[in-house]
Design a protein around this motif. Structure first.
Motif, short mmCIF file in Angstrom:
data_model
loop_
_atom_site.label_atom_id
_atom_site.label_comp_id
_atom_site.label_asym_id
_atom_site.label_seq_id
_atom_site.Cartn_x
_atom_site.Cartn_y
_atom_site.Cartn_z
N LYS A 158 8.94 4.72 13.20
CA LYS A 158 8.38 5.31 14.22
C LYS A 158 9.32 4.89 15.48
N PRO A 160 4.20 1.97 6.69
CA PRO A 160 4.07 3.28 7.20
C PRO A 160 2.96 3.13 8.40
N PHE A 161 2.23 2.06 8.29
CA PHE A 161 1.04 2.37 9.36
C PHE A 161 1.12 1.35 10.71
N ASP A 162 2.25 0.70 10.92
CA ASP A 162 2.74 -0.25 11.60
C ASP A 162 4.09 -0.48 11.84
N TRP A 193 4.77 0.65 -0.11
CA TRP A 193 3.62 0.41 0.57
C TRP A 193 2.98 1.72 0.38
N ARG A 237 0.54 4.75 1.53
CA ARG A 237 0.33 5.47 2.52
C ARG A 237 -1.19 5.79 3.03
N ASN A 238 -2.12 5.59 1.86
CA ASN A 238 -3.49 6.12 2.02
C ASN A 238 -4.64 4.85 2.54
N GLU A 239 -3.84 3.64 2.19
CA GLU A 239 -4.61 2.40 2.25
C GLU A 239 -3.91 1.26 2.83
N PRO A 240 -4.07 1.15 4.11
CA PRO A 240 -3.24 0.20 4.92
C PRO A 240 -3.24 -0.93 4.14
N TRP A 241 -1.96 -1.82 4.01
CA TRP A 241 -1.78 -3.18 3.53
C TRP A 241 -1.84 -3.07 2.11
N GLU A 292 1.29 -3.82 17.90
CA GLU A 292 2.57 -3.19 17.39
C GLU A 292 3.69 -3.58 18.62
#
Length: 448
Positions: free
Chosen positions: A310, A353-355, A408, A410-414, A441
């Motif tokens: 990001k 991917p989420f953070d 990681w 991409r569909n289930e964070p952590w 973040e």
């Protein structure tokens, strides 16, 4: 009197087994989910495919993993797709299976239980994949497609714009591309490897490989032959199945260990190698032997590199010097920060991917560390400092061998998958109580 090499090995194995027992005992407090599965052969590569299936009326979701094999001697190798069944939140445990586990009876299941930590009976069961079987109905990690491969699969990565196209690094020079849909689920018994495209340009093997995130068909690869090849597979067809590189970059003076396209700047990629260097390349520049930037990033071989997903300026490198370094592309004179907690060489890196402030690294110390950039510089008690720096959020200690690769979900964070050189594949999710307190973040101004 000095111990023999054999004695040392026995001592090491004892320590590793003791550490594993402690980890297993503590895991109910550390994880929301742990699924551990013994593959038939070790895999050096692991990547979640991007799709997820959520069957109606079921308390689980279905995910797919891209793995390979690293067999011994003359045994056939395969590129493999595995299906992973992940529980939705907390599912009630099946008592009969626990009783069977506790009674030490032979398992009827070839798979393994993915259990939420807040069950009264949390357990980690290891399964043994039986040769020639794809696993029973209870199996939580199940190989659903096997494709013949020449030699072990050093690394396998799918193309983002078409995940059915999978590139593999071979133990020879060529890079193979397979269209998964053109291969049957069971491998051809003749053992012949039949890639849909052969990319011929490297003279030695390699691991580093990166597909462009937005431009279909663009791939870069690094090799022990010290070169980086760029490929464009869009011009191939069933008749023209062998391809030469569209460009070859020659900036490194030793083995190129890893390469990575920037996720956000489409002409930029990075490469790292055994010459201890991090090189930044801009494909708009005419020179293929002079990078846009070059820095001696570590004191030993650099094994891995990853761009933040990001923030276009941030990237990380991991090295045989046991550290992970954080870099800002706008000023490469020195690293922004050094993450120092591994006991052996750092082998692989990946940003969450989420953070954008969460980074993970795996090592030959059998550990996978998760780092939180927002905690850099936080005050610690001496007691906490003994466990590692404040930014060390979590240590996954479930492996008893080098952690070769991880990814990681991409569909289930952590949720993560990690694979070790001893054929154990683990899918796990740290306890949410560990990562949620006051987490936020990273902002641009903090980086600057």
């Amino acid at each position: 009197q000095g111990l023999s090499e054999q004695d040392n090995q026995v001592m090491d194995e004892k320590i590793i087994n003791e550490e594993y027992k402690v980890w297993k005992k503590n895991s109910p407090f550390l994880y929301d989910t742990v699924i551990a599965h013994a593959l038939e052969w070790p895999t050096l590569t692991a990547q979640w495919l991007p799709d997820v299936e959520r069957p109606a009326g079921k308390n689980h979701s279905l995910h797919r993993l891209l793995i390979g094999t690293h067999t011994s001697g003359s045994e056939q190798n395969y590129l493999q797709i595995a299906q992973v069944q992940l529980p939705n939140g907390t599912e009630a445990p099946d008592r009969a299976k626990f009783d069977e586990e506790r009674g030490g009876k032979k398992h009827s299941m070839s798979g393994l239980l993915g259990l939420a930590r807040n069950h009264p009976d949390f357990a980690i069961a290891l399964s043994t994949a039986e040769a020639g079987r794809y696993g029973g109905s209870d199996c939580k990690i199940n190989v659903i497609q096997k494709i013949n491969h020449d030699g072990e699969v050093n690394r396998a990565r799918y193309m983002p714009s078409n995940p059915n196209l999978i590139a593999t690094r071979t133990v020879m020079g060529p890079v193979y591309v397979f269209d998964r849909t053109r291969h049957t689920s069971a491998p051809n018994p003749d053992g012949v490897c039949n890639p849909d495209i052969k990319l011929e340009g490297h003279t030695k093997e390699g691991y580093g490989m990166s597909w462009h995130s937005s431009q279909a068909g663009r791939l870069i690869t690094g090799s022990e032959d010290t070169t980086i090849c760029e490929w464009d597979i869009t011009g191939t067809n069933r008749e023209k199945r062998t391809l030469a590189p569209s460009r070859t970059y020659t900036g490194h003076t030793a083995c190129v260990e890893d390469v990575a396209w920037s996720e956000l700047c489409e002409t930029i990629f990075a490469s790292v190698g055994d010459d201890k260097k991090l090189l930044i390349w801009d494909t708009r520049q005419p020179s293929s032997n002079l990078p846009a930037a070059s820095v001696e990033a570590h004191t030993e071989d650099v094994n891995c590199v990853a761009f933040n997903l990001k923030n276009e300026h941030l990237l990380a490198t991991g090295s045989a010097d046991k550290t992970v370094a954080l870099w800002d592309l706008r000023n490469l004179k020195r690293s922004l920060h050094v993450f120092d907690a591994h006991q052996e060489a750092v082998l692989q890196l990946a940003w969450a991917p989420f953070d954008s402030s969460i980074l993970a690294s795996s090592s030959a110390d059998r550990r996978l560390n998760v780092w939180d950039l927002t905690r850099i510089g936080e005050e610690q008690t001496p007691e906490d400092a003994d466990d590692g720096p404040p930014e060390l959020l979590f240590i996954h200690g479930g492996h008893t061998n080098n952690v070769a690769d991880f990814d990681w979900n991409r569909n289930e964070p952590w949720v993560m998958c990690s694979v070790a050189e001893d054929n154990i594949c683990q899918v796990w999710q740290m306890a949410s109580t560990i990562h949620t307190p006051n987490h936020r973040e990273l902002t641009d101004s903090e980086i600057e």
